[in-house]
Design a protein around this motif. Structure first.
Motif, PDB file in Angstrom:
ATOM      1  N   THR A 254       0.840  -1.415  -0.089  1.00  0.00           N
ATOM      2  CA  THR A 254       0.400   0.313   0.101  1.00  0.00           C
ATOM      3  C   THR A 254       0.588   1.529  -0.187  1.00  0.00           C
ATOM      4  N   ARG A 255       2.077   1.141   0.542  1.00  0.00           N
ATOM      5  CA  ARG A 255       2.417   1.922   0.274  1.00  0.00           C
ATOM      6  C   ARG A 255       3.102   2.079  -0.608  1.00  0.00           C
ATOM      7  N   ILE A 256       4.004   1.779  -1.698  1.00  0.00           N
ATOM      8  CA  ILE A 256       4.817   2.056  -2.974  1.00  0.00           C
ATOM      9  C   ILE A 256       3.321   2.561  -3.832  1.00  0.00           C
ATOM     10  N   PHE A 257       1.773   1.231  -3.582  1.00  0.00           N
ATOM     11  CA  PHE A 257       1.263   1.241  -5.542  1.00  0.00           C
ATOM     12  C   PHE A 257      -0.297   1.504  -4.849  1.00  0.00           C
ATOM     13  N   GLY A 258      -0.585   1.951  -4.071  1.00  0.00           N
ATOM     14  CA  GLY A 258      -2.081   2.095  -2.993  1.00  0.00           C
ATOM     15  C   GLY A 258      -2.474   1.070  -1.965  1.00  0.00           C
ATOM     16  N   GLU A 259      -3.487   1.532  -1.627  1.00  0.00           N
ATOM     17  CA  GLU A 259      -4.648   1.029  -0.418  1.00  0.00           C
ATOM     18  C   GLU A 259      -5.334  -0.450  -1.787  1.00  0.00           C
ATOM     19  N   ALA A 260      -5.373  -0.045  -3.084  1.00  0.00           N
ATOM     20  CA  ALA A 260      -5.874  -1.412  -3.672  1.00  0.00           C
ATOM     21  C   ALA A 260      -5.881  -2.133  -3.744  1.00  0.00           C
ATOM     22  N   ALA A 261      -3.964  -1.714  -3.950  1.00  0.00           N
ATOM     23  CA  ALA A 261      -3.081  -2.819  -4.637  1.00  0.00           C
ATOM     24  C   ALA A 261      -3.133  -3.918  -3.984  1.00  0.00           C
ATOM     25  N   TRP A 262      -3.899  -3.883  -2.820  1.00  0.00           N
ATOM     26  CA  TRP A 262      -2.936  -4.962  -1.751  1.00  0.00           C
ATOM     27  C   TRP A 262      -4.294  -5.716  -2.230  1.00  0.00           C
ATOM     28  N   GLY A 263      -5.516  -5.293  -2.282  1.00  0.00           N
ATOM     29  CA  GLY A 263      -6.940  -6.204  -2.520  1.00  0.00           C
ATOM     30  C   GLY A 263      -6.649  -7.027  -4.137  1.00  0.00           C
ATOM     31  N   LEU A 304       9.513 -12.406  -1.755  1.00  0.00           N
ATOM     32  CA  LEU A 304      10.291 -11.762  -2.886  1.00  0.00           C
ATOM     33  C   LEU A 304      10.336 -10.750  -3.598  1.00  0.00           C
ATOM     34  N   ALA A 305       8.811 -10.904  -4.321  1.00  0.00           N
ATOM     35  CA  ALA A 305       8.990  -9.882  -5.413  1.00  0.00           C
ATOM     36  C   ALA A 305       8.426  -8.523  -4.318  1.00  0.00           C
ATOM     37  N   MET A 306       8.041  -8.979  -3.311  1.00  0.00           N
ATOM     38  CA  MET A 306       7.233  -7.356  -2.289  1.00  0.00           C
ATOM     39  C   MET A 306       8.364  -6.782  -1.993  1.00  0.00           C
ATOM     40  N   ALA A 307       9.977  -7.808  -1.658  1.00  0.00           N
ATOM     41  CA  ALA A 307      10.699  -6.925  -1.491  1.00  0.00           C
ATOM     42  C   ALA A 307      11.961  -5.791  -2.725  1.00  0.00           C
ATOM     43  N   LEU A 312       3.744  -3.265 -10.384  1.00  0.00           N
ATOM     44  CA  LEU A 312       3.277  -4.159  -9.885  1.00  0.00           C
ATOM     45  C   LEU A 312       2.512  -5.203 -10.268  1.00  0.00           C
ATOM     46  N   TRP A 313       2.461  -5.333 -11.486  1.00  0.00           N
ATOM     47  CA  TRP A 313       2.625  -7.012 -11.938  1.00  0.00           C
ATOM     48  C   TRP A 313       3.193  -7.639 -11.717  1.00  0.00           C
ATOM     49  N   VAL A 314       4.903  -7.517 -11.430  1.00  0.00           N
ATOM     50  CA  VAL A 314       5.481  -8.411 -10.698  1.00  0.00           C
ATOM     51  C   VAL A 314       5.157  -8.858  -9.131  1.00  0.00           C
ATOM     52  N   VAL A 315       4.659  -8.078  -8.566  1.00  0.00           N
ATOM     53  CA  VAL A 315       3.801  -8.995  -7.505  1.00  0.00           C
ATOM     54  C   VAL A 315       3.260  -9.348  -7.025  1.00  0.00           C
ATOM     55  N   LEU A 316       1.937  -8.895  -8.475  1.00  0.00           N
ATOM     56  CA  LEU A 316       0.881  -9.581  -7.961  1.00  0.00           C
ATOM     57  C   LEU A 316       1.236 -10.977  -9.406  1.00  0.00           C
ATOM     58  N   ALA A 317       1.988 -11.341 -10.372  1.00  0.00           N
ATOM     59  CA  ALA A 317       2.668 -12.617 -10.733  1.00  0.00           C
ATOM     60  C   ALA A 317       2.854 -12.963  -8.793  1.00  0.00           C
ATOM     61  N   GLY A 318       3.931 -12.504  -8.561  1.00  0.00           N
ATOM     62  CA  GLY A 318       4.429 -13.643  -7.419  1.00  0.00           C
ATOM     63  C   GLY A 318       3.194 -14.249  -6.109  1.00  0.00           C
ATOM     64  N   ALA A 319       2.405 -12.908  -6.658  1.00  0.00           N
ATOM     65  CA  ALA A 319       0.781 -13.607  -5.249  1.00  0.00           C
ATOM     66  C   ALA A 319       0.522 -14.877  -6.318  1.00  0.00           C
ATOM     67  N   PHE A 320       0.119 -14.980  -7.242  1.00  0.00           N
ATOM     68  CA  PHE A 320      -0.570 -15.570  -8.052  1.00  0.00           C
ATOM     69  C   PHE A 320       0.550 -17.086  -8.652  1.00  0.00           C
ATOM     70  N   LEU A 321       1.290 -17.109  -8.027  1.00  0.00           N
ATOM     71  CA  LEU A 321       2.696 -18.387  -8.702  1.00  0.00           C
ATOM     72  C   LEU A 321       2.423 -18.593  -7.082  1.00  0.00           C
TER      73      LEU A 321
END
Length: 447
Positions: A254-263, A304-307, A312-321
């Motif tokens: 949320t700090r980097i991408f905004g509140e909606a990004a965590w959802g 790892l993607a969050m670190a 953002l798409w890489v973080v989402l891909a990490g969550a999917f995997l």
């Protein structure tokens, strides 16, 4: 001449079994309701003026009673009727949730009252948990068990995605009391599904003490190296990852991408779960734990993607995997337990699995704040990813983890044209049967 045995066309389909369909309907409803309530309960506490600490206490009360009750629920599931425990748990949950809904609707609810009711609901959920997993082999033929496990988990994950969304919508439109009231109705419907469900009986165990039965379950766990090794791996996973999903992840994203990004991240995680479930309907590795545990290493991708400084798409891909790998492991893990543990110990083993997996999660939630503050949030996310990947690699070292094989389903002989054909049987109505019958010398689980 008789043809070589092959599987009957419908042998691997669980859908022809009415008990399986009833179990799936009930478990899906329970999953839907269990996703609605946390959202509604959190917003109810905040609307009553509760603080973040108050909310933490309400959530902790649920988790504590859930863990404490689960072990004894495993003993009950191996000693008494599993379907009776499931329907009783759902019916009592309906009553307790209706009490909460009415208290919120009439304005008499308080934070302490919600904490007490949350603890009660945690205990009720735990009573049915081991039994609802252990009863699966009693609802389908052995050949249909792999598909049954995959379908049940896919339905559960789908229901939870819908439940999280529905919970927020119901609270915003009607208030938390109405949302929890919907969960009460859902629990009542699940109780009906479990009431009409009849399964093949198991021989009742010999009389023994509660602690003696618990000890027998523990000995069964430690008798199988692959079982206790992967339970310890799950303990480590939840110790480090619980704090990432509950605390550090939301703060960073949320700090980097905004509140909606965590959802969006959590949505990608759940999509990964559902995709993994779909894959397991066709992907049937012979070395189920070798393959499943290897896929489990993908869970390190999310922290790892969050670190890393990535889009953002890489973080989402990490969550999917993360969700994809965890679901493939989970399906193979459930199947490994159901195929290799005696039916009369299944509920206790599933109880130890649940407790071993989640008992360290509260500690991880407590420690993650100070540790991440001292090391830095990015550094702690890297450490978490390394621990998750490293513990998975270590779990692959025992030969029993790498070598455990999926059991082949029993073959059904197909008669040749020269074989005599028996006349079709009549279609008698099978009377309902309990899933426990008195044990006698030489008794075996019913087919």
């Amino acid at each position: 001449m008789t043809a070589a045995p092959i599987l009957a066309p419908d042998a691997a389909s669980p859908w022809r079994s009415p008990p399986f369909r009833q179990l799936m309907a009930g478990r899906t409803l329970i999953s839907l309701g269990s996703a609605i309530t946390p959202v509604a309960m959190a917003l109810a506490v905040l609307r009553l003026g509760g603080s973040a600490t108050d909310l933490g206490l309400v959530v902790a009360a649920y988790a504590l009673l859930d863990v404490v009750t689960t072990l004894f629920a495993g003993v009950l599931g191996d000693r008494f009727s599993r379907t009776a425990l499931m329907r009783g748990s759902a019916a009592l949950a309906c009553v307790s949730q209706a009490v909460v809904a009415v208290s919120l609707g009439t304005g008499v609810a308080s934070v302490p009252m919600l904490a007490v009711m949350s603890a009660l609901n945690g205990a009720l959920a735990a009573i049915a948990g081991p039994s609802s997993r252990a009863v699966v082999p009693q609802t389908v033929p052995a050949a249909a068990l792999p598909t049954a496990v995959s379908v049940l988990r896919l339905a559960q994950n789908t229901a939870m995605v819908l439940g999280f969304s529905l919970g927020g919508l119901l609270v915003s439109l009607f208030g938390p009391g109405w949302a929890i009231g919907v969960n009460a109705a859902v629990s009542a419907a699940a109780a009906v599904c479990f009431t009409v469900m009849t399964v093949a009986p198991l021989a009742a165990p010999a009389a023994g003490s509660l602690l003696g039965d618990l000890g027998a379950g523990a000995r069964e766990v430690f008798r199988h190296t692959w079982l206790w090794v992967l339970i310890i791996q799950a303990l480590v996973y939840h110790l480090v990852y619980g704090g990432v999903q509950g605390v550090v992840g939301p703060v960073m994203v949320t700090r980097i991408f905004g509140e909606a990004a965590w959802g969006w991240s959590l949505a990608a995680l759940m999509v990964g779960f559902m995709a993994g479930g779909v894959v397991t309907l066709r992907y049937r590795p012979s070395r189920m734990l070798l393959s499943g545990t290897a896929f489990l290493a993908l869970t390190a991708c999310f922290p790892l993607a969050m670190a890393l400084p990535v889009p953002l798409w890489v973080v989402l891909a990490g969550a999917f995997l993360h969700g994809f790998g965890l679901e493939i492991f989970s399906v193979n893990w459930d199947l490994a337990i159901q195929q290799n543990i005696a039916p009369d110990k299944l509920a206790r083993v599933f109880a130890f699995d649940q407790v071993g997996s989640f008992v360290m999660r509260p500690l991880g939630l407590v420690l993650v704040g100070p540790v991440a503050e001292r090391l830095g949030e990015r550094h702690w996310l890297v450490v978490t990813a390394a621990v998750m990947a490293g513990s998975t690699a270590l779990a692959l070292l025992p030969p029993s983890v790498r070598g455990l094989r999926r059991q082949s389903p029993p073959a059904t002989p197909t008669p040749s044209p020269s074989d005599p054909v028996a006349p079709p049987p009549s279609d008698p109505v099978t009377p309902p049967r309990p899933d426990r019958v008195p044990a006698a010398a030489g008794d075996q689980p019913a087919p």
